[in-house]
Design a protein around this motif. Structure first.
Motif, mmCIF file in Angstrom:
data_model
loop_
_atom_site.group_PDB
_atom_site.id
_atom_site.type_symbol
_atom_site.label_atom_id
_atom_site.label_comp_id
_atom_site.label_asym_id
_atom_site.label_seq_id
_atom_site.Cartn_x
_atom_site.Cartn_y
_atom_site.Cartn_z
ATOM 1 N N GLY A 3 0.852 -1.438 0.042
ATOM 2 C CA GLY A 3 -0.092 -0.175 0.053
ATOM 3 C C GLY A 3 0.881 1.188 0.061
ATOM 4 O O GLY A 3 0.454 2.261 -0.564
ATOM 5 N N ALA A 4 1.962 1.241 0.899
ATOM 6 C CA ALA A 4 2.735 2.273 0.763
ATOM 7 C C ALA A 4 3.578 2.766 -0.718
ATOM 8 O O ALA A 4 3.832 3.610 -1.138
ATOM 9 C CB ALA A 4 3.767 2.109 1.698
ATOM 10 N N ILE A 5 3.967 1.458 -1.345
ATOM 11 C CA ILE A 5 4.586 1.521 -2.671
ATOM 12 C C ILE A 5 3.436 2.347 -3.617
ATOM 13 O O ILE A 5 3.708 3.059 -4.267
ATOM 14 C CB ILE A 5 5.047 0.285 -3.294
ATOM 15 N N PHE A 6 2.160 1.734 -3.462
ATOM 16 C CA PHE A 6 1.004 2.207 -4.428
ATOM 17 C C PHE A 6 0.753 3.605 -4.153
ATOM 18 O O PHE A 6 0.898 4.454 -4.977
ATOM 19 C CB PHE A 6 -0.333 1.268 -4.220
ATOM 20 N N SER A 7 0.752 4.089 -3.008
ATOM 21 C CA SER A 7 0.683 5.366 -2.353
ATOM 22 C C SER A 7 1.697 6.373 -3.212
ATOM 23 O O SER A 7 1.318 7.357 -3.607
ATOM 24 C CB SER A 7 0.468 5.650 -1.173
ATOM 25 N N SER A 8 2.834 5.901 -2.946
ATOM 26 C CA SER A 8 4.138 6.689 -3.643
ATOM 27 C C SER A 8 4.036 6.710 -5.036
ATOM 28 O O SER A 8 4.090 8.075 -5.526
ATOM 29 C CB SER A 8 5.301 5.937 -3.060
ATOM 30 N N PHE A 9 3.588 5.780 -5.815
ATOM 31 C CA PHE A 9 3.475 5.937 -7.168
ATOM 32 C C PHE A 9 2.423 6.919 -7.730
ATOM 33 O O PHE A 9 2.549 7.726 -8.436
ATOM 34 C CB PHE A 9 3.223 4.623 -7.703
ATOM 35 N N ILE A 10 1.332 6.793 -6.680
ATOM 36 C CA ILE A 10 -0.003 7.741 -7.071
ATOM 37 C C ILE A 10 0.711 9.258 -7.138
ATOM 38 O O ILE A 10 0.112 10.267 -7.539
ATOM 39 C CB ILE A 10 -0.981 7.300 -6.374
ATOM 40 N N PHE A 11 1.407 9.545 -5.837
ATOM 41 C CA PHE A 11 1.700 10.877 -5.474
ATOM 42 C C PHE A 11 2.753 11.274 -6.719
ATOM 43 O O PHE A 11 2.745 12.573 -6.984
ATOM 44 C CB PHE A 11 2.309 10.794 -4.052
ATOM 45 N N LEU A 12 3.638 10.483 -7.257
ATOM 46 C CA LEU A 12 4.597 10.779 -8.201
ATOM 47 C C LEU A 12 3.962 10.856 -9.638
ATOM 48 O O LEU A 12 4.616 11.153 -10.516
ATOM 49 C CB LEU A 12 5.564 9.886 -8.151
ATOM 50 N N VAL A 13 2.541 10.879 -9.909
ATOM 51 C CA VAL A 13 1.979 10.904 -11.126
ATOM 52 C C VAL A 13 2.343 12.133 -11.946
ATOM 53 O O VAL A 13 2.588 11.781 -13.148
ATOM 54 C CB VAL A 13 0.412 10.649 -11.051
ATOM 55 N N PRO A 14 2.373 13.245 -11.332
ATOM 56 C CA PRO A 14 2.660 14.365 -12.246
ATOM 57 C C PRO A 14 3.978 14.391 -12.894
ATOM 58 O O PRO A 14 4.258 15.306 -13.788
ATOM 59 C CB PRO A 14 2.666 15.515 -11.091
ATOM 60 N N LEU A 15 4.884 13.575 -12.349
ATOM 61 C CA LEU A 15 6.294 13.515 -12.916
ATOM 62 C C LEU A 15 6.197 12.555 -14.162
ATOM 63 O O LEU A 15 7.467 12.716 -15.152
ATOM 64 C CB LEU A 15 7.363 12.848 -11.886
ATOM 65 N N THR A 16 5.398 11.908 -14.394
ATOM 66 C CA THR A 16 5.194 10.851 -15.475
ATOM 67 C C THR A 16 4.724 11.486 -16.709
ATOM 68 O O THR A 16 4.070 12.605 -16.829
ATOM 69 C CB THR A 16 4.410 9.558 -15.179
ATOM 70 N N VAL A 17 4.999 10.772 -17.903
ATOM 71 C CA VAL A 17 4.627 11.136 -19.325
ATOM 72 C C VAL A 17 3.071 11.442 -19.546
ATOM 73 O O VAL A 17 2.637 12.315 -20.094
ATOM 74 C CB VAL A 17 5.130 10.179 -20.284
ATOM 75 N N ALA A 18 2.323 10.595 -18.870
ATOM 76 C CA ALA A 18 0.953 10.477 -19.045
ATOM 77 C C ALA A 18 0.240 10.927 -17.675
ATOM 78 O O ALA A 18 -0.954 11.330 -17.901
ATOM 79 C CB ALA A 18 0.357 9.110 -19.092
ATOM 80 N N GLY A 19 0.914 11.747 -16.922
ATOM 81 C CA GLY A 19 0.402 12.442 -15.832
ATOM 82 C C GLY A 19 0.676 13.745 -15.675
ATOM 83 O O GLY A 19 0.651 14.249 -14.684
ATOM 84 N N ASN A 20 1.464 14.277 -16.634
ATOM 85 C CA ASN A 20 2.117 15.494 -16.311
ATOM 86 C C ASN A 20 1.036 16.700 -16.157
ATOM 87 O O ASN A 20 1.297 17.829 -15.862
ATOM 88 C CB ASN A 20 3.046 16.094 -17.603
#
Length: 402
Positions: free
Chosen positions: A135-152
């Motif tokens: 759950g912590a890993i999933f939450s971290s990825f969700i928080f970092l979405v703005p840094l990704t190509v499809a989530g900028n």
């Protein structure tokens, strides 16, 4: 008791049954959410690059179905872990632009609720600690979405809110599952303690009765003989007193082998097995006796059969799908030798195990079942393998009790 009697024990709460209910309900709920999100998933897939997208699209529900249908054990854990891993992998790959439409920055790959489903599946596959890490890993990825190509195009405060929601879901999902597991484990432990205490009480009562019988023998026979000897005045009276004393001592010495000539009836054997397994959800069936079936069995092998059956049923309650087992009792006589035969079979639908891999320090099967039967010239046969049912056969052949 009827000749073909079927005795049903009350269904007890066990960790196996709780795990089965959790796995099935979570898998079904995950499939429902997945079906609801399919239109959004198809809308975001690029038709000129659907290979990996379609692989994940089919692999995720397949793993969920396997989780729901698999028997309790490592295969169910593997299926649930695979489904949880694929959910996390698909989320990451979509935002990195590997699958889905990277130019559709405002869209989401599928329902955010699937993060919670992934956490629940991870909890089915592992324990609370590893599920919390997932759950912590999933939450971290969700928080970092703005840094990704499809989530900028995502704002940081939006991704932060979603990450906090996922973290909260982690706690909300893992806590009740862990509490249910602890409650089921406590119920199993309480049932085991009740059976052990009942056995200890029965042994204490038997010991008390034996001591009472010994006290009576000592008082009535030995003390009476010694009193007679103290009053003997002639040689004949002394010889008679000595003979009486010797007879009383031989009677006392023979107490240790009294079990060999004591006996119980088939009905009492069944009743004692029912009492010994009362703490477990067991179905006990007594087959109709064959022609010439024994009217009584020696006490020593009967006791070994009862205790070995109780141990086999206890093992089944810990490892079978619903904690249930089936016990079949059959009494007959060998037409060739005239020996009476007792056959007890215990079956369960658990995940099975490799008998050769049992550690030496595990005494439940080696000592409480197999050695116990060998000690009374009987035999215990255990048939099992991973992924198949387990069957325990207890056989004793010998002369009928006098």
């Amino acid at each position: 008791m009827r000749r073909n009697a079927e005795i049903r024990q009350p269904l007890a709460i066990s960790r196996t049954s709780i795990e089965d209910i959790l796995a099935r309900s979570i898998s079904v709920f995950a499939l429902v959410l997945y079906g609801v999100s399919l239109p959004d998933v198809f809308a975001q897939l690029l038709f000129n690059a659907m290979d990996w997208g379609l692989v994940l699209l089919l692999a995720i529900p397949a793993a969920m179905v396997c989780t729901a249908l698999a028997r309790p054990g490592r295969w169910r854990h593997r299926a649930a872990g695979t489904a949880a891993a694929l959910l996390l992998l698909s989320f990451v790959l979509w935002h990195l632009g590997v699958i889905g439409g990277g130019d559709r920055v405002a869209s989401r790959p599928w329902s955010w609720g699937f993060a919670g489903i992934g956490i629940a599946l991870a909890c089915i596959a592992t324990d609370a600690r590893i599920s919390a890490v997932y759950g912590a890993i999933f939450s971290s990825f969700i928080f970092l979405v703005p840094l990704t190509v499809a989530g900028n195009a995502r704002a940081w405060y939006e991704s932060g809110q979603d990450a906090l929601l996922t973290a909260a879901m982690t706690v909300v999902i893992i806590s009740p599952i862990t509490a249910l597991r602890k409650a089921a484990r406590a119920s199993d432990d309480a049932a085991d303690r009740a059976v052990l205490e009942a056995g200890a009480a029965a042994r204490a009562e038997a010991l008390r009765a034996e001591r009472t019988r010994l006290d009576g023998l000592t008082h009535d026979a030995i003390m009476a003989t010694l009193t007679a000897a103290s009053k003997a005045e002639s040689a004949d009276m002394m010889a008679a007193a000595a003979a009486a004393a010797q007879s009383s001592l031989l009677q006392l010495e023979s107490l240790h082998s009294r079990d060999e000539v004591s006996s119980i009836s088939p009905d009492e054997l069944v009743n004692r097995i029912v009492a010994a397994t009362a703490g477990y959800p067991t179905r006990i069936t007594r087959k109709p006796p064959s022609e010439g079936a024994p009217a009584s069995l020696p006490l020593a092998p009967s006791r070994a059969l009862i205790q070995a059956t109780a141990e086999a049923v206890r093992n089944s309650s810990l490892h079978s799908r619903n904690g249930q087992s089936e016990v079949t009792i059959s009494l007959s006589r060998d037409s060739g030798t005239g020996m009476c035969q007792a056959l007890i079979e215990i079956r369960d639908d658990g995940p099975g195990f490799d008998i050769s891999s049992i550690p030496e320090q595990r005494l439940g099967i080696r000592v409480s079942i197999m050695k116990r039967m060998r000690d009374v010239a009987g035999q215990a046969t255990i048939t099992s393998k991973p992924g198949a049912e387990t069957r325990v056969q207890l056989i004793w052949k010998g002369p009928e009790a006098a």
